[in-house]
Design a protein around this motif. Structure first.
Motif, PDB file in Angstrom:
ATOM      1  N   MET A   1       1.052  -1.227   0.178  1.00 39.63           N
ATOM      2  CA  MET A   1      -0.248   0.052  -0.142  1.00 39.63           C
ATOM      3  C   MET A   1       0.745   1.234  -0.305  1.00 39.63           C
ATOM      4  SD  MET A   1      -2.637   1.076   2.991  1.00 39.63           S
ATOM      5  CE  MET A   1      -1.777   0.500   4.078  1.00 39.63           C
ATOM      6  N   LYS A   2       0.302   2.094  -1.434  1.00 40.54           N
ATOM      7  CA  LYS A   2       2.163   3.229  -1.060  1.00 40.54           C
ATOM      8  C   LYS A   2       0.818   4.287  -0.178  1.00 40.54           C
ATOM      9  CE  LYS A   2       3.680   6.299  -4.373  1.00 40.54           C
ATOM     10  NZ  LYS A   2       4.456   6.133  -3.838  1.00 40.54           N
ATOM     11  N   LYS A   3       1.911   5.204   0.691  1.00 44.63           N
ATOM     12  CA  LYS A   3       0.950   5.674   1.440  1.00 44.63           C
ATOM     13  C   LYS A   3       1.804   7.379   0.167  1.00 44.63           C
ATOM     14  CE  LYS A   3       0.112   3.478   5.406  1.00 44.63           C
ATOM     15  NZ  LYS A   3       0.481   3.173   6.693  1.00 44.63           N
ATOM     16  N   TYR A   4       0.702   8.628   1.080  1.00 41.03           N
ATOM     17  CA  TYR A   4       0.238  10.332   0.575  1.00 41.03           C
ATOM     18  C   TYR A   4       1.024  10.729   1.259  1.00 41.03           C
ATOM     19  CZ  TYR A   4      -0.150   7.573  -3.758  1.00 41.03           C
ATOM     20  OH  TYR A   4       0.006   6.297  -4.432  1.00 41.03           O
ATOM     21  N   ALA A  93      -8.487   3.532   1.812  1.00 46.03           N
ATOM     22  CA  ALA A  93      -7.511   2.686   2.607  1.00 46.03           C
ATOM     23  C   ALA A  93      -6.721   2.679   3.990  1.00 46.03           C
ATOM     24  CB  ALA A  93      -6.703   2.033   1.584  1.00 46.03           C
ATOM     25  N   TYR A  94      -6.167   4.361   3.844  1.00 40.91           N
ATOM     26  CA  TYR A  94      -5.322   4.702   5.279  1.00 40.91           C
ATOM     27  C   TYR A  94      -5.468   6.187   5.485  1.00 40.91           C
ATOM     28  CZ  TYR A  94      -2.044   5.984   8.316  1.00 40.91           C
ATOM     29  OH  TYR A  94      -0.451   6.041   9.580  1.00 40.91           O
ATOM     30  N   TRP A  95      -5.418   7.261   6.067  1.00 37.07           N
ATOM     31  CA  TRP A  95      -6.033   8.045   6.524  1.00 37.07           C
ATOM     32  C   TRP A  95      -5.273   8.867   7.853  1.00 37.07           C
ATOM     33  CZ3 TRP A  95      -7.832  12.474   4.085  1.00 37.07           C
ATOM     34  CH2 TRP A  95      -7.889  13.628   4.454  1.00 37.07           C
ATOM     35  N   TYR A 116      -2.339   9.256   4.144  1.00 38.60           N
ATOM     36  CA  TYR A 116      -3.261   8.865   2.861  1.00 38.60           C
ATOM     37  C   TYR A 116      -2.466   7.740   2.255  1.00 38.60           C
ATOM     38  CZ  TYR A 116      -3.117  11.448  -1.093  1.00 38.60           C
ATOM     39  OH  TYR A 116      -2.831  12.154  -2.032  1.00 38.60           O
ATOM     40  N   ALA A 117      -3.842   6.728   2.457  1.00 42.54           N
ATOM     41  CA  ALA A 117      -3.465   5.645   1.261  1.00 42.54           C
ATOM     42  C   ALA A 117      -5.095   5.683   0.528  1.00 42.54           C
ATOM     43  CB  ALA A 117      -3.465   4.855   1.634  1.00 42.54           C
ATOM     44  N   ILE A 118      -4.677   5.057  -1.342  1.00 43.58           N
ATOM     45  CA  ILE A 118      -6.052   4.362  -1.800  1.00 43.58           C
ATOM     46  C   ILE A 118      -5.419   3.509  -1.810  1.00 43.58           C
ATOM     47  CG2 ILE A 118      -7.596   4.782  -3.885  1.00 43.58           C
ATOM     48  CD1 ILE A 118      -5.635   7.933  -4.443  1.00 43.58           C
ATOM     49  N   SER A 119      -6.810   2.617  -1.821  1.00 48.14           N
ATOM     50  CA  SER A 119      -6.479   1.046  -2.261  1.00 48.14           C
ATOM     51  C   SER A 119      -6.604   1.276  -3.784  1.00 48.14           C
ATOM     52  CB  SER A 119      -7.663   0.383  -2.245  1.00 48.14           C
ATOM     53  OG  SER A 119      -8.446   0.347  -0.634  1.00 48.14           O
ATOM     54  N   PHE A 120      -6.783  -0.736  -4.211  1.00 48.15           N
ATOM     55  CA  PHE A 120      -6.781  -1.017  -6.191  1.00 48.15           C
ATOM     56  C   PHE A 120      -5.686  -0.437  -6.458  1.00 48.15           C
ATOM     57  CE2 PHE A 120     -11.107   0.638  -4.692  1.00 48.15           C
ATOM     58  CZ  PHE A 120     -11.783   0.200  -4.625  1.00 48.15           C
ATOM     59  N   GLY A 121      -4.612  -0.262  -5.799  1.00 50.71           N
ATOM     60  CA  GLY A 121      -3.186  -0.601  -6.417  1.00 50.71           C
ATOM     61  C   GLY A 121      -2.748   0.268  -7.026  1.00 50.71           C
ATOM     62  N   TRP A 122      -2.054  -0.208  -8.569  1.00 48.38           N
ATOM     63  CA  TRP A 122      -1.794   0.357  -9.634  1.00 48.38           C
ATOM     64  C   TRP A 122      -3.356   1.674 -10.087  1.00 48.38           C
ATOM     65  CZ3 TRP A 122      -4.010   1.555 -13.778  1.00 48.38           C
ATOM     66  CH2 TRP A 122      -4.971   0.724 -14.877  1.00 48.38           C
ATOM     67  N   LEU A 123      -4.506   1.188  -9.600  1.00 50.01           N
ATOM     68  CA  LEU A 123      -5.325   2.222 -10.296  1.00 50.01           C
ATOM     69  C   LEU A 123      -5.709   3.578  -9.247  1.00 50.01           C
ATOM     70  CD1 LEU A 123      -8.304  -0.185 -11.683  1.00 50.01           C
ATOM     71  CD2 LEU A 123      -7.012   1.580 -13.004  1.00 50.01           C
ATOM     72  N   GLY A 124      -5.067   2.758  -8.119  1.00 48.18           N
ATOM     73  CA  GLY A 124      -5.240   3.823  -6.898  1.00 48.18           C
ATOM     74  C   GLY A 124      -4.494   4.892  -7.233  1.00 48.18           C
TER      75      GLY A 124
END
Length: 154
Positions: A1-4, A93-95, A116-124
């Motif tokens: 999960m990539k976080k921003y 996915a994470y906040w 934060y992180a977004i689900s859906f891998g590369w689509l996220g």
């Protein structure tokens, strides 16, 4: 999960206690959220000020008027200097949102750090690059404008 991460600093012409009184009141979040998001607190009987463990449910419409439920938990409260809100259920996915207030030269340096992180891998990741990052920046830019307007009139 990539976080921003999104980070903002705002200098407010008030005391740390005044900042705390405003930002620790869950009802004030609607005042600094863009109107088009139709932000609504669903939780009944909210306290005047947050506390560790407080759960707050919202409905928000961030994109295309689609309603999203969001459940946040308030954690790590260190009144009047900081608190954290963490999404328990919602669009991310994470906040993890850290709010800090530091008295400096008769004003308050307010810092917001959102991880934060977004689900859906590369689509996220693509959604973040094309939509989400820009939308979050717009929301926090709006908040800054509103906060400065509110406290300028004090």
């Amino acid at each position: 999960m990539k976080k921003y991460e999104l980070y903002r600093e705002t200098v407010l012409p008030i005391s740390v206690v005044e900042a705390w009184d405003f930002f620790s009141n869950p009802s004030n979040l609607a005042k600094i959220t863009p109107v088009e998001m139709e932000f609504k607190v669903v939780t009944k009987d909210l306290p005047e000020h947050i506390h560790n463990g407080l759960m707050i449910e919202y409905v928000v419409r961030p994109l295309a008027g689609i309603p999203l439920k969001w459940l946040s938990q308030i954690s790590a409260v260190n009144a009047p200097f900081s608190f954290v809100d963490e999404q328990q259920k919602g669009p991310y996915a994470y906040w993890h949102h850290e709010h800090t207030f530091e008295e400096k030269n008769g004003a308050v340096l307010m810092k917001d750090k959102v991880t934060y992180a977004i689900s859906f891998g590369w689509l996220g990741q693509l959604a973040n690059k094309l939509i989400v990052r820009k939308k979050l920046a717009q929301i926090f830019d709006y908040r800054t404008e509103q906060i400065l307007t509110i406290f300028k009139s004090k």
